[in-house]
Design a protein around this motif. Structure first.
Motif, mmCIF file in Angstrom:
data_model
loop_
_atom_site.group_PDB
_atom_site.id
_atom_site.type_symbol
_atom_site.label_atom_id
_atom_site.label_comp_id
_atom_site.label_asym_id
_atom_site.label_seq_id
_atom_site.Cartn_x
_atom_site.Cartn_y
_atom_site.Cartn_z
ATOM 1 N N THR A 95 0.833 -1.209 0.000
ATOM 2 C CA THR A 95 0.000 0.000 0.000
ATOM 3 C C THR A 95 0.866 1.256 0.000
ATOM 4 O O THR A 95 1.729 1.417 0.872
ATOM 5 N N PRO A 96 0.678 2.164 -0.958
ATOM 6 C CA PRO A 96 1.431 3.422 -0.943
ATOM 7 C C PRO A 96 0.915 4.316 0.173
ATOM 8 O O PRO A 96 -0.235 4.749 0.156
ATOM 9 N N LEU A 97 1.755 4.572 1.169
ATOM 10 C CA LEU A 97 1.275 5.271 2.361
ATOM 11 C C LEU A 97 1.546 6.769 2.340
ATOM 12 O O LEU A 97 0.645 7.575 2.577
ATOM 13 N N PRO A 124 6.283 6.950 -2.918
ATOM 14 C CA PRO A 124 5.571 6.557 -1.702
ATOM 15 C C PRO A 124 6.264 5.439 -0.927
ATOM 16 O O PRO A 124 6.779 4.498 -1.508
#
Lengths: 278, 100
Positions: free
Chosen positions: B58-60, B65
């Motif tokens: 998941t790109p946080l 990211p």
């Protein structure tokens, strides 16, 4: 030389004319890792300016634009610059977010009462870009107890769209002529009086009233609003695997004002994403 | 559904640690793995923490990211519940809440 000077002046003038709230949001997105192009800045700036000149901006209490492909900027509220929380399986694409329909949702961190909802006012907004063909799922929703009312929600039912605003009965139901996959567009459900609730939808072809009703209300919910699911007394339920370009909440609006708002939301979302609303 | 089956207390501790990793950097809590009651099946009564490859990617935050795995706390948190090899695959129906 003349061109360079003119170009620099033009840029400075564009920067100087940036609405302060637009600037605050754009700065927050960039600080959280989002990349905001000149075209996106312009689309966002126009949205804030139009809302203030038309008068509906002050009725918006939360608005999320999860188009940045990254969780942190996607979680920022355009109105107050606070952050909600993504939980579980959510995909962050360029232009929208998509829940996995099993665990993914977004906790806005705020409940309808805190937003100013009463039994005479309330507004929910959601832009569904791609509708999953699942039978049901929350778009933006909360309820006091599992299986009990009052419910505050925009929700997808089987081949239909459903709206509730602090009701104990008489939910608004609109049967989609094209079935489950047809549940796309910018939806608003608004209450402007104890016995007046309306659900509208905007697509590229225009805005229409889907359904209206006169059901009575009870006190608004004190549970946090969840997007992509429903919050039944803090238990996330009826997850939604559709793709959403924005969602938000505010105070009740007339039909004409809802249409002004949805037109501006459409212009902003399309301008900022390069996508086209069906 | 790939993830960890843990006690409700462990699930709460894991999500608290994930929240701490954000607040300790001066950030709001904008992402949690989540925890879900297991309603039926052999693990009924326990909690499920989703942790498939997509969750881990998941790109946080940031540009480019960072994902959950890029945070130094990640390894400690995962080890506290047995490591990535302890993940199991459970039927989605087992964590589906009863119809409201």
């Amino acid at each position: 030389m003349n061109y360079s000077l003119s170009n620099m002046l033009g840029r400075r003038m564009a920067l100087a004319s940036l609405d302060p709230d637009a600037k605050g949001y754009i700065d927050a997105v960039v600080a959280a890792g989002g990349t905001v192009s000149g075209g996106q800045k312009s689309a966002i700036n126009t949205f804030y300016k139009t809302g203030k000149s038309d008068g509906w901006y002050s009725s918006l209490k939360r608005l999320y634009l999860p188009i940045w492909g990254v969780a942190a900027p996607n979680a920022i509220d355009m109105i107050g610059l606070t952050s909600g929380t993504f939980v579980g399986g959510v995909t962050h694409s360029s232009g929208y977010v998509t829940g996995n329909g099993l665990t993914g949702y977004f906790d806005t961190g705020v409940d309808p009462v805190t937003l100013g909802h009463t039994n005479a006012t309330g507004l929910l907004i959601a832009l569904t870009y791609i509708s999953s063909v699942q039978t049901s799922g929350g778009m933006l929703s909360c309820a006091e107890l599992l299986g009990a009312n009052p419910i505050t929600s925009l929700q997808l039912g089987t081949n239909e769209t459903v709206g509730h605003l602090h009701q104990i009965s008489g939910r608004l139901r609109y049967t989609e002529p094209g079935g489950a996959a047809d549940r796309v567009g910018i939806y608003t459900v608004s209450r402007t009086a104890t016995n007046a609730i309306e659900m509208r939808r905007r697509r590229t072809a225009g805005a229409i009233q889907l359904v209206s009703g006169t059901s009575t209300t009870v006190a608004a919910s004190t549970r946090n609003l969840y997007a992509m699911a429903s919050n039944y007394a803090t238990i996330a339920s009826i997850f939604n695997s559709s793709s959403f370009g924005l969602y938000g909440a505010g105070l009740g609006m007339s039909s004409a004002t809802q249409d002004q708002l949805s037109a501006s939301l459409k212009t902003m979302w399309e301008g900022a994403t390069g996508l086209t609303l069906p | 559904m790939i993830g960890f089956v843990v006690t409700p207390e462990q699930a709460q501790a894991v999500n608290a640690a994930i929240a701490d990793a954000q607040t300790s950097r001066g950030m709001p809590v904008f992402w949690l793995a989540g925890s879900y009651p297991i309603y039926r099946g052999q693990y009924a009564g326990e909690s499920f923490i989703p942790c498939d490859d997509e969750t881990l990617a998941t790109p946080l935050i940031g540009h480019p990211p960072q994902t959950p795995q890029d945070f130094p706390e990640f390894a400690t948190i995962i080890e506290s519940i047995g490591g990535l090899d302890a993940r199991i695959d459970i039927p989605a129906f087992d964590i589906t809440p009863p119809e409201p």
